[in-house]
Design an enzyme around this catalytic site. Structure first.
Site, PDB file in Angstrom:
ATOM      1  CB  SER D  68     -23.545  -6.002  33.692  1.00 23.95           C
ATOM      2  OG  SER D  68     -25.111  -4.965  33.634  1.00 23.95           O
ATOM      3  CE  LYS D  71     -25.023  -7.939  31.241  1.00 20.66           C
ATOM      4  NZ  LYS D  71     -25.726  -6.180  30.909  1.00 20.66           N
ATOM      5  CE1 TYR D 195     -27.285 -11.355  31.952  1.00 18.47           C
ATOM      6  CE2 TYR D 195     -29.950 -10.708  33.248  1.00 18.47           C
ATOM      7  CZ  TYR D 195     -28.176 -10.198  32.438  1.00 18.47           C
ATOM      8  OH  TYR D 195     -28.632  -8.857  32.193  1.00 18.47           O
ATOM      9  CE1 TYR D 247     -24.871  -2.160  31.149  1.00 20.13           C
ATOM     10  CE2 TYR D 247     -24.707  -0.267  32.800  1.00 20.13           C
ATOM     11  CZ  TYR D 247     -24.683  -1.656  32.043  1.00 20.13           C
ATOM     12  OH  TYR D 247     -24.465  -2.635  33.276  1.00 20.13           O
ATOM     13  CB  VAL D 265     -26.393  -1.484  37.677  1.00 19.52           C
ATOM     14  CG1 VAL D 265     -27.248  -1.528  36.198  1.00 19.52           C
ATOM     15  CG2 VAL D 265     -26.726  -2.792  37.991  1.00 19.52           C
TER      16      VAL D 265
END
Lengths: 313, 313, 313, 313
Positions: D68, D71, D195, D247, D265
């Protein structure tokens, strides 16, 4: 409240006249483009008495897309094959949520509340697929419906199935969501294709009323003396239709009509008067929770005229 | 499936013997301290036939707290007074949520899904209070129940009501929540006190079976020829009990028992066989959704022995 | 991006001129009737530099209701008294929900997400009440604020507190809801009254900017050399303001303004530039998530002119 | 709180020694099988100062899956290409929900709360795909990361990407769900593949710290004098990392570490000290909300030793 069978044709004719005279209300399901092409102002009704006599009025012999009504048949097939084991994968409580909500699935770890919401019916399709191709499964489903309706002409409308696949992101989302809990036995795409196909079966009101007769007679197909399901199971299928048959309008249908029934976004409703009759009604315009506007109204009028209701005597 | 009325006493005795022999399962409602003091292993059942005959077995003449069963009576009073206007303030769909959930209320702007969840029953209490004191309202509610049960001895257990008030933060939260949408006509504290009081009415299985007879006979109290409610309304009350009578276990009850019914956390269940009989059963231990464990089981056995089910014939 | 302290007065004057020239947007909080009576078109701003110098413009010396800004002070009191033990009763994550939502509370068993949403602040009030009366608690809270603001004139507007109590059903619902999990140490009504009182404290922009100076200087009140809280704790209070200070508009405030801050529905915002300055701004019209419309805009303009942002250098 | 740059290597060595001596806690992400094969007990840390100096300790030169963290890079690309138009499709508020929750999407009609939750990042991937193939998009993403990290060796681990695709039902569900609102410009399967690929980029702590330097210096790549993004945009990316970077543990990270950061993660965390330094840390074991257990601890220790925090001075 009293009526004779002789009156039934008159009653159906009068109801048809009355509801078709009303100003148009509700919209045809628009998220499946193929369904949106149907003439919205059709109306048909058919009643099959327990002894096999059929009465009908309006467009009762026009084919329409049975959509979610097919879920009653796939659930019946699942119960015949796996019995109470199916309740490990799907619940039997009303959902209390719009018909395609994913929220409840998250709360309950991917187990749908009942076999008649989309997620539940997709789970049932996965359950009865047993490693076969969608075509092989559809052969079995069609065969079952043809047998209980005593009509070999019943078919799938492939154009509708393809239309549903193209616009089926919400159902794809539901299926992948459940698969993410490790709950799927078959490939997600195969299960979805089978699901879109069985929703795309086309039947007439007359065929549908006949197909429901085993639920009138405690599981027995009186025309040939064969038990489609046991008495106990037939009653339980009726209870599922009562509790969960009309999405988030199930309470409203029980309140106004008072019969077990199952609706589809094609505008059809199949209802059961235990011991007495099965009823199929069809009119494409839907109310805001997705049930046939005129179909529900016609059933309400019919039960008032006949006194048919499981909640009175 | 066939049985004669003469068999009924035997059936009730056998069921009582069978269920009381089972190892204890479930817990007594513990969030109301006064209810937790009840001997958990009692069991009673009473059947009132449409003609007025009464059969019973076990602890059918012991008083217990009817709790949420009282919601059927307050809803009936509301319908008699305001008719369909009550549906402006409360819905008639199953809730699909634990029985005291506040989430749904937020989603739907303070309008409870149905009159049988706590929020809905509190709304009904507010509706029928009409500016009176809780005591004045309770007088009316008691009067109504005494009339339909033909028994002037029916009372409120004030200790239970006070116990509920003391531990009633969840219900206070629900009430203030609805009041925050500007939906209350009376003071929140008054409405809550009335609500806790009508939940604390005590009755026996026999009294309760008698009180439900008007729902068996399409609204008519046959013993005196008086219409408690109209036929249509009686059927609709039955439909509400079917769809919403057992919190988030309503689907399960329909599936297993197949009758309209209403349960309370005191361990009672009142059920209706339209045209035939009313049934009251009581046993304090509850399953995980809050319905009487042995009560449900006894009703399931009774309907199997008698064939009573609205979903078959 | 470069500016001298000498420019600051000019900057504040220009911002005041600019924002007050804009057409009115947003509405005054209307759910507290007393607040709705305020002249909506006022605007004030005050900046306190780390060395104690104060600059201000507009209505910076008019008293207004600090409302939720008081939550920073009660949280500071709670941290001084109980340290990290307070995190057993309240979380420190942004809520991602409208500011008074009860849904999250249900999901997380009555533990509020952070001390700045209403449920969290009510919990903090319960924590610091310690069996005292609301008046005794208020004495302590007022005393603390007067000390850090070096101003003994700060008072509660009792009319606002009473107005909040009368229309406080939503907060009463939240409090009873949490109490239903057994989480309250004091009587619900007492805690609510204390909460409504500390929200009803009135201060000017100038007083508020001064009161926030300890958060600029790592916990130290430089004017008297006293540590209000430790360095670590001061930084953590700032982090809470950054993450949770603007209800469901906290992300937007961080994005546009880039400073830790806390808003109130009275139209005030208190913000901190670590090491440099504290800022208080006030204008009663609110945006749709409940934050001062002109206040946020003025802070955005100020940080652009000064380069003040914790996210750049 | 005071330290010299000369101390930095010592500090990193001591932190590495301290955290690797702790008993193992947390689990490696197991839902992506390929990630589960990583040796869980590795730990690396790298610090890049604003002037370009690099310090590191432990396994800082071992490649790991950035997941992530990617991102941040795709969001930067989207902002460079479309500016504030991206906020039409994705919000900028913390989500307050587990990182892959679909509930919020339903509430907010398919618009993800921010670009760092999975649904938001998938939306960003759809936004920047612009009708190209996943391979063409990946070429652009890799090119961008190689440029800001000044390292042409950075690659995708295709095995991880394929592993994610195979077990990616939850993300497929999210993507189809958003597509069901008519919000997708490219084929769902293509967007998902892109993705999964950008999440499967592998980098070392050293590469990652270098890549983040433009966020330290208000958007400027000092090594070549090029503005990667404008000052304003760099600060806003930092604010997004602060508010939404971890998160449902974003509040906790702000509270304990006090810096903008983004976790993955794979066990990596990238953090920014505006004006001073960028930090990358990596250790595969995750806490219960999905952030690196030792990584967070090491950052907390580092900020305590250095005094680095945006919430103090």
């Amino acid at each position: 409240m009293t009526f004779t069978v002789e009156d039934l044709q008159t009653i159906l004719d009068e109801i048809t006249l009355a509801v078709t005279a009303l100003p148009a209300e509700g919209e045809v399901a628009c998220y499946i483009p193929q369904l949106a092409e149907v003439d919205p102002d059709q109306f048909g009704i058919a009643v099959a008495l327990a002894d096999g006599q059929i009465f009908h009025a309006g467009d009762a012999q026009t084919l329409f897309s049975i959509q979610s009504i097919s879920k009653v048949f796939t659930t019946t097939i699942a119960l015949r094959k796996f019995g109470d084991d199916i309740w490990k994968r799907v619940g039997r409580e009303p959902s209390g949520d719009p018909f395609n909500s994913i929220v409840q699935l998250e709360m309950e770890c991917g187990k749908p509340r009942n076999p008649f919401i989309n997620a539940g019916a997709i789970t049932i399709a996965d359950t009865i697929m047993e490693g076969r191709t969608p075509d092989e499964l559809m052969e079995e489903i069609l065969q079952f419906i043809r047998e209980i309706a005593h009509d070999d002409s019943i078919q799938i409308d492939k154009k509708v199935a393809e239309s549903e696949l193209k616009t089926g992101d919400r159902n794809a989302s539901l299926a992948h969501f459940m698969a993410s809990f490790g709950l799927f036995e078959n490939a997600v795409d195969d299960v979805l294709w089978a699901y879109f196909n069985h929703c795309s079966i086309t039947m007439t009101c007359e065929q549908l009323a006949k197909a429901a007769l085993f639920l009138v007679s405690d599981g027995l197909d009186k025309s040939c003396g064969v038990n489609v399901v046991s008495e106990k199971r037939a009653r339980r299928i009726n209870s599922l239709m009562m509790m969960c048959g009309h999405y988030d309008g199930s309470g409203e249908f029980a309140f106004r009509v008072g019969l077990p029934g199952k609706s589809g976004v094609g505008g059809g409703i199949m209802a059961v008067v235990p011991g007495k009759a099965s009823i199929a009604v069809w009119s494409p315009r839907l109310d805001k929770v997705g049930n046939s506007y005129l179909g529900t109204l016609a059933l309400e009028m019919l039960t008032q005229r006949t006194g048919w209701s499981v909640f009175g005597h």
